[in-house]
Design a protein around this motif. Structure first.
Motif, short mmCIF file in Angstrom:
data_model
loop_
_atom_site.label_atom_id
_atom_site.label_comp_id
_atom_site.label_asym_id
_atom_site.label_seq_id
_atom_site.Cartn_x
_atom_site.Cartn_y
_atom_site.Cartn_z
N ALA A 114 51.95 40.06 37.87
CA ALA A 114 50.76 39.90 38.86
C ALA A 114 50.07 38.46 38.48
O ALA A 114 49.57 37.78 39.29
CB ALA A 114 50.00 41.32 38.55
N ALA A 115 49.93 38.24 37.19
CA ALA A 115 49.23 36.99 36.60
C ALA A 115 50.07 35.61 37.23
O ALA A 115 49.18 34.72 37.76
CB ALA A 115 48.86 37.00 35.38
N SER A 117 51.81 35.55 39.67
CA SER A 117 51.83 35.44 41.22
C SER A 117 50.37 35.00 41.59
O SER A 117 50.26 34.04 42.52
CB SER A 117 51.78 36.83 41.96
N ALA A 118 49.53 35.43 41.06
CA ALA A 118 48.14 34.87 41.26
C ALA A 118 47.90 33.61 41.02
O ALA A 118 47.28 32.84 41.47
CB ALA A 118 47.23 35.75 40.45
N GLN A 119 48.68 33.05 39.97
CA GLN A 119 48.59 31.61 39.46
C GLN A 119 49.21 30.72 40.49
O GLN A 119 48.77 29.66 41.06
CB GLN A 119 49.20 31.43 38.17
N GLU A 120 50.49 31.18 41.12
CA GLU A 120 51.10 30.51 42.13
C GLU A 120 50.15 30.30 43.60
O GLU A 120 50.37 29.42 44.18
CB GLU A 120 52.49 31.02 42.39
N ALA A 121 49.54 31.39 43.75
CA ALA A 121 48.69 31.43 44.91
C ALA A 121 47.66 30.30 44.96
O ALA A 121 47.24 29.74 45.97
CB ALA A 121 48.07 32.87 45.16
N CYS A 122 47.17 30.16 43.74
CA CYS A 122 46.06 29.11 43.57
C CYS A 122 46.54 27.63 43.70
O CYS A 122 45.87 26.91 44.08
CB CYS A 122 45.05 29.43 42.30
#
Length: 166
Positions: A114-115, A117-122
């Motif tokens: 999850a972390a 994925s969130a980093q890739e989204a930013c």
């Protein structure tokens, strides 16, 4: 009045004394025991403390009172039921710890995913990577940071392992 001992009695006593001294001297000079003390008889111990390596109930006694035993002879047997039950409890605890480890590993993997994925989204998806800017040191020389190596594969954390030593 002082009585005199007759001469033949004096000779017999002198011969006995000389014979006794000769015997003691001969036994001392021809000692075959090398200084060991030898005697015959029996030794009786009134108190002997026996302490096994493990505690438990005695199921069988292998020796009789007064019998001769040698080093490492088995003197008694312990009832194995208590040790078997303790081993079963320990095995269940190991299984429980392994299940908790697997659960923690799963939660860790999910949180990490999850972390990431969130980093890739930013990160912007246009493919432009900002260039490093020139840094000027207080001494007046220009320094550029080293170029970063080509894109590395994602870092994967190591798996957790539970080590139990018995």
């Amino acid at each position: 009045m002082h009585s005199k001992i007759p001469m033949p009695v004096r000779i017999v006593l002198a011969v006995i004394l000389i014979g006794a001294l000769a015997y003691v001297g001969y036994r001392t000079l021809n000692d075959s025991t090398n200084g060991d003390l030898t005697a015959s008889g029996s030794i009786e111990a009134t108190i002997v403390n026996v302490s096994p390596e493990l505690a438990g109930k005695v199921s069988a006694v292998d020796v009789e009172e007064g019998s001769l035993v040698a080093m490492n002879d088995s003197l008694l047997h312990l009832d194995p039921s208590l040790l078997t039950a303790q081993r079963a409890v320990a095995a269940v605890q190991v299984d429980s710890a392994n299940a908790a480890l697997a659960s923690a590993q799963t939660k860790y993997d999910q949180t990490l995913q999850a972390a990431l994925s969130a980093q890739e989204a930013c990160v912007p998806k246009i493919g432009i990577v900002p260039r490093p800017m020139n840094l000027i040191s207080p001494y007046g020389t220009s320094h550029r940071p080293k170029k970063s190596p080509p894109h590395k594969p994602k870092w994967t954390p190591p798996k957790l392992r539970l080590m139990i030593h018995s």
